[in-house]
Write a protein that holds these residues in place. Structure first.
Motif: not given
Lengths: 352, 322, 278
Positions: A245, A247, B56, B117, B219, B223, B274-280, B282
């Motif tokens: 992607l 990113c 995805q 996750k 991200a 995404a 929300m799925r791709v966020c590495p620091v969760d 929302p």
């Protein structure tokens, strides 16, 4: 094993709290709405560090914050000639000592890459140097590699003690901690009591088990010449990088990624020059003022990333990879890009 | 599941000569992860799978894949979509970013996908997954020789728990039987309601706390199938410079606010951000709230009808409500 | 604190002494370090660069195009292209800027000594070569023939017109050219690569240095190779987006080489071994 201390799991929080009065203590903590992320954060009383899993992002922000002021500037009237301006600069603020407790060998190896770049080049980076000097790295021997880990494939391993000040071996109910450097020796006595014989024996057993682990299936070293040969194989790269992607997640979470940007923020007559994390995956990373961009396509940027870690860096630094095999770029990637598979494809001369 | 994989493969095989590439999912680096597949050779169609780990949203690749496609051949892009994905595809068609006749859509009714996750958090030592089945209230996971059941709230993705469109709204071929939606068409979004019940100050503090963790990896933006202007994003332009590089709550907040407003009336709640966020963080909740407002003002939802014009991209002088 | 010998990111404060308008979008800046001692002791090699800072806007890289023998000021020629260069062009004499210099590696003088030199430049490409040209003229007896082929689109696009007589007097054979006929123009007409071919320079005991727009470089290289110049007889300078200038931030790499550390001056020998990522 020389100079070991033992501290029980129950006693650890109180010790960390005491130490945090003297220095910034960083531990891996659960965070997020669903508590699915594990990040290094300052220890606070009552917090529960997570030691059974690798953290989501690396602890590199302790030595290399995401943004940091290089210096501040202020335009002033020139006292000798009020029609003219001068500029006043102020830099380098005081840094508090720090302890990173619970990083993994892969993270410590990441700092090794940073050390080479920031301390051993043609110029020394004073910001990194100051933090590095004042930071103690207490590394946890790794018992829990997972499907994305591959530290053994890049010349490291779950028992790699290089670049750590304290070495922590988890045993039943607690930790046996060994001092590896002078910095480590200074802090060690705070952690419980000198370890007893049975505790040391347990620790030795765990260490032996860890040393026997091979984390990662393939040898990813020595891929430099194959990389160079396949550099112009556009079809290969386009194919491998289709799903990326572009990113910056991989680079931001990576313990060995150190690329940064320098920008100025001005508010009227004063402001600051900032250093901030940048990513070679971003389109604008190499875009010049004229508009020309040497890497306009994402496959070119990803190829450069692979090249940097497995070819260019080893060329400049005696074969050392700029990759510690922590697997974060694979585990956290939204589309599961797998750099191991790409480097393997290069080495095996075929598309896997 | 195995039958589904076979049918998907056969469906694409029949039309493969007209296709430039097929976008689907295939096995990822371990048994927990599936990964997007770009199939250019008919012999590779065997790799395609569909299961609750196919998380995805492949619609996000359409805009750039079409731009890079061979202009002379004018081949179609084959694509697999779940219900939520099909809404993104429809929204792209509504905005003229994707031409309907350049895509061959294989729609797959979906009972939900796992939040990888959440699952790893619940069962950190999970190694070999042999099967995941989604039932009405539970998720059945066969792994490491055992079978375990979990409440759906513990394992399913946030978006699936409030899914109103499990069946693709647009397709050339449908794989399997349509499924019943988990919630009614006019169902409220629980998390949004919870936030709405807070005072303005409490809500603001919630978001400032969440966003403080943001590392601006972008991200979420990359995404997102609707964020097609990634390379010239306002968050990163140098001239004019809108955001400082400073890792400050003010910059992070502004980035998310800009993005939320830019997606007003466009977001199809695929939940990828929300799925791709590495620091969760929302992130989706912001867009969900925006969508509630747009629904109230314009009686409109993005990605339902390929013919309808998004209200914020049209000007209708007869509208008195705004 | 604020010691530039400890902190390589900290610019030296300097004053703009003189501004020369070269063309409609190129200005030359002569700057003096505010610290007189540092200015007096400033040394560099031809080809090294400096980062000029406009505090509040940013930094940009330019070749120090005055010769090392010039002790009164440091000269930089700036083409107005982006945010920083735009602001540079708005400066007046007496204004304050920052300088981080010298950075990078200069031209390999060892390769040039005793040889016939050929400078081939286009537009602002003359800037990085000016420092080397003037250095060689300063030490005229160390070198053989010195020829300069310098071209631009129109006479108004040529830089340093006010110095051409001095270059000739200093011992350089100066061949000037513009793309097409112009009223009052008495020198050559034709693209630089074409004029190069017409001049038929001999590769024997020669070194060629070239800088200019990429398209010009491409054809000049072709021409030089056809005339028999070997790879290590051709020098050029490369440009990349730069930030730290000291080989740390990672941005200016071409494969394993950093333009700010291993360059910006390179021989064609080195260039052809680099990955195609210009």
């Amino acid at each position: 094993m020389t100079e070991c201390y033992y501290i029980s799991q129950n006693e650890l929080p109180a010790v960390l709290e005491t130490v945090s009065g003297l220095m910034d203590v960083w531990v891996p903590l659960k965070t997020g709405t669903h508590k699915t992320a594990i990040e290094f954060a300052p220890f606070t009383p009552g917090c529960r560090p997570i030691f059974d899993r690798q953290s989501t992002s690396s602890p590199k922000s302790v030595l290399f914050p995401q943004s940091e002021t290089l210096f501040k500037f202020r335009y002033l009237k020139d006292e000798s000639d009020p029609t003219r301006q001068t500029v006043a600069l102020t830099d380098l603020e005081e840094i508090r000592p720090a302890l990173v407790f619970g990083l993994r060998p892969c993270d410590a190896r990441g700092f090794l890459v940073f050390d080479k770049v920031f301390l051993d080049g043609i110029a020394k980076d004073p910001y990194y140097a100051k933090r590095r000097e004042k930071t103690v790295l207490a590394t946890l021997a790794c018992k829990t590699p997972d499907s994305a880990c591959f530290c053994s494939s890049v010349g490291s391993g779950p028992g790699d003690r290089q670049n750590s000040d304290l070495w922590i071996i988890p045993i039943d109910d607690g930790f046996v901690i060994e001092a590896l450097t002078e910095k480590g020796r200074e802090v060690l006595p705070r952690f419980g009591k000198p370890a007893g014989e049975s505790q040391i024996k347990q620790a030795e057993k765990v260490q032996k088990h860890i040393d026997g682990l091979t984390v990662g299936k393939a040898d990813l070293t020595g891929a430099g010449s194959e990389f160079t040969r396949r550099f112009t194989d556009t079809e290969f790269w386009r194919d491998q990088v289709s799903k990326c992607l572009s990113c910056g997640m991989c680079t931001f979470n990576c313990p060995t990624c150190y690329c940064f940007n320098i920008t100025d923020d001005a508010h009227g007559l004063e402001g600051e020059r900032l250093r901030s994390w940048d990513s070679c995956m971003f389109n604008h990373y190499t875009r010049e003022a004229s508009g020309h961009n040497p890497r306009p396509e994402k496959y070119e940027r990803f190829r450069n990333r692979v090249g940097h870690k497995f070819s260019y860096f080893p060329e400049r630094y005696d074969g050392m990879m700029a990759c510690c095999g922590c697997g974060r770029c694979i585990r956290n990637c939204p589309v599961s890009m797998d750099i191991r598979q790409i480097v393997r494809s290069l080495k095996e001369n075929a598309d896997v | 599941m195995n039958d589904k994989n076979k049918i998907i493969k056969q469906t694409f095989q029949k039309v493969f000569d007209d296709l430039e590439v097929v976008l689907g999912w295939k096995q990822g680096f371990d048994s927990l992860h599936m990964t997007p597949a770009f199939i250019r050779k008919a012999s590779d169609l065997d790799q395609l799978v569909f299961n609750p780990q196919c998380v995805q949203n492949l619609s996000g690749y359409l805009f750039s894949t079409l731009k890079a496609a061979d202009p002379e051949k004018q081949g179609k892009i084959g694509i697999c979509v779940k219900g939520c994905d099909s809404r993104s595809l429809t929204a792209l068609i509504q905005e003229g970013l994707v031409e309907r006749d350049r895509v061959y859509i294989v729609g797959i009714p979906c009972e939900g996908v796992v939040d990888v996750k959440k699952l790893r958090n619940l069962k950190p030592s999970l190694t070999e997954i042999s099967g995941i089945t989604i039932e009405a209230d539970e998720v059945v996971i066969e792994a490491d020789g055992k079978t375990e059941r979990f409440p759906i709230a513990d394992v399913l993705a946030h978006k699936c728990l409030q899914c109103r469109y499990p069946n693709p709204l647009i397709y050339d071929a449908l794989i399997g039987e349509p499924v019943t939606a988990r919630v009614a068409q006019d169902a409220a979004r629980p998390a949004v309601e919870q936030l709405d019940a807070l005072s303005l100050e409490a809500r603001r503090n919630f978001w400032l706390t969440e966003m403080d963790r943001c590392i601006r990896c972008y991200a979420c933006r990359n995404a997102c199938p609707m964020c097609v202007c990634q390379d010239s994003c306002i968050a990163e332009t140098r001239s004019p410079k809108w955001l400082s590089q400073r890792s400050d709550i003010s910059e992070k907040f502004l980035f998310h606010m800009i993005r939320t407003v830019h997606l007003a009336g466009r977001c199809t709640e695929c939940g990828e951000c929300m799925r791709v966020c590495p620091v969760d963080i929302p992130v989706t909740l912001l867009m969900e709230k925006m969508n509630c407002i747009v629904k109230e003002l314009f009686d409109y939802e993005a990605g339902i009808d390929p013919e309808s014009k998004p209200p914020l991209q049209t000007y209708d002088s007869s509208k008195t409500g705004i | 604190m604020c010691d530039t010998t400890i902190n390589p990111y900290l610019p030296e404060l300097a004053t703009v002494k003189e501004i020369i308008e070269e063309t409609h979008n190129i200005k030359t800046f002569r700057i003096v370090l505010n610290d007189a001692e540092k200015m007096k002791n400033f040394t560099f090699e031809s080809g090294q660069v400096g980062q000029l800072s406009i505090f509040g806007v940013g930094e940009s890289t330019f070749v120090i195009n005055s010769p090392p023998s010039e002790k009164d000021y440091l000269q930089f020629s700036v083409m107005r292209t982006g945010e920083v260069t735009q602001r540079l062009h708005q400066l007046n004499e007496g204004d304050q800027i920052g300088v981080r210099a010298p950075l990078g590696k200069g031209f390999p003088l060892g390769l040039l000594k005793g040889k016939d030199l050929l400078f081939i430049g286009g537009g602002i490409g003359m800037a990085p070569m000016r420092t080397l040209l003037l250095h060689t003229l300063d030490h005229r007896s160390d070198y053989g023939n010195i020829k300069v082929i310098y071209g631009a689109r129109t006479p108004q696009d040529l830089c340093y017109g006010y110095e051409f007589d001095k270059w000739r007097e200093g011992g350089a054979d100066l061949v000037l050219t513009i793309d097409s006929e112009a009223a009052g123009w008495t020198e050559r007409v034709g693209f630089v690569p074409t004029v190069l071919k017409e001049e038929k320079p001999s590769p024997d005991n020669s070194v060629a240095v070239t800088c200019g727009p990429p398209i010009m470089i491409k054809f000049v290289l072709q021409g030089l190779k056809e005339m028999g110049f070997a790879d290590n007889q051709i020098l050029t300078t490369l440009e990349k987006r730069m930030k730290c200038g000291i080989g740390i931030c990672g941005r200016c790499n071409i494969g394993s080489k950093y333009v700010c550390v291993d360059g910006p001056a390179f021989t064609y020998d080195q260039l052809k071994d680099m990955l195609p990522e210009l």
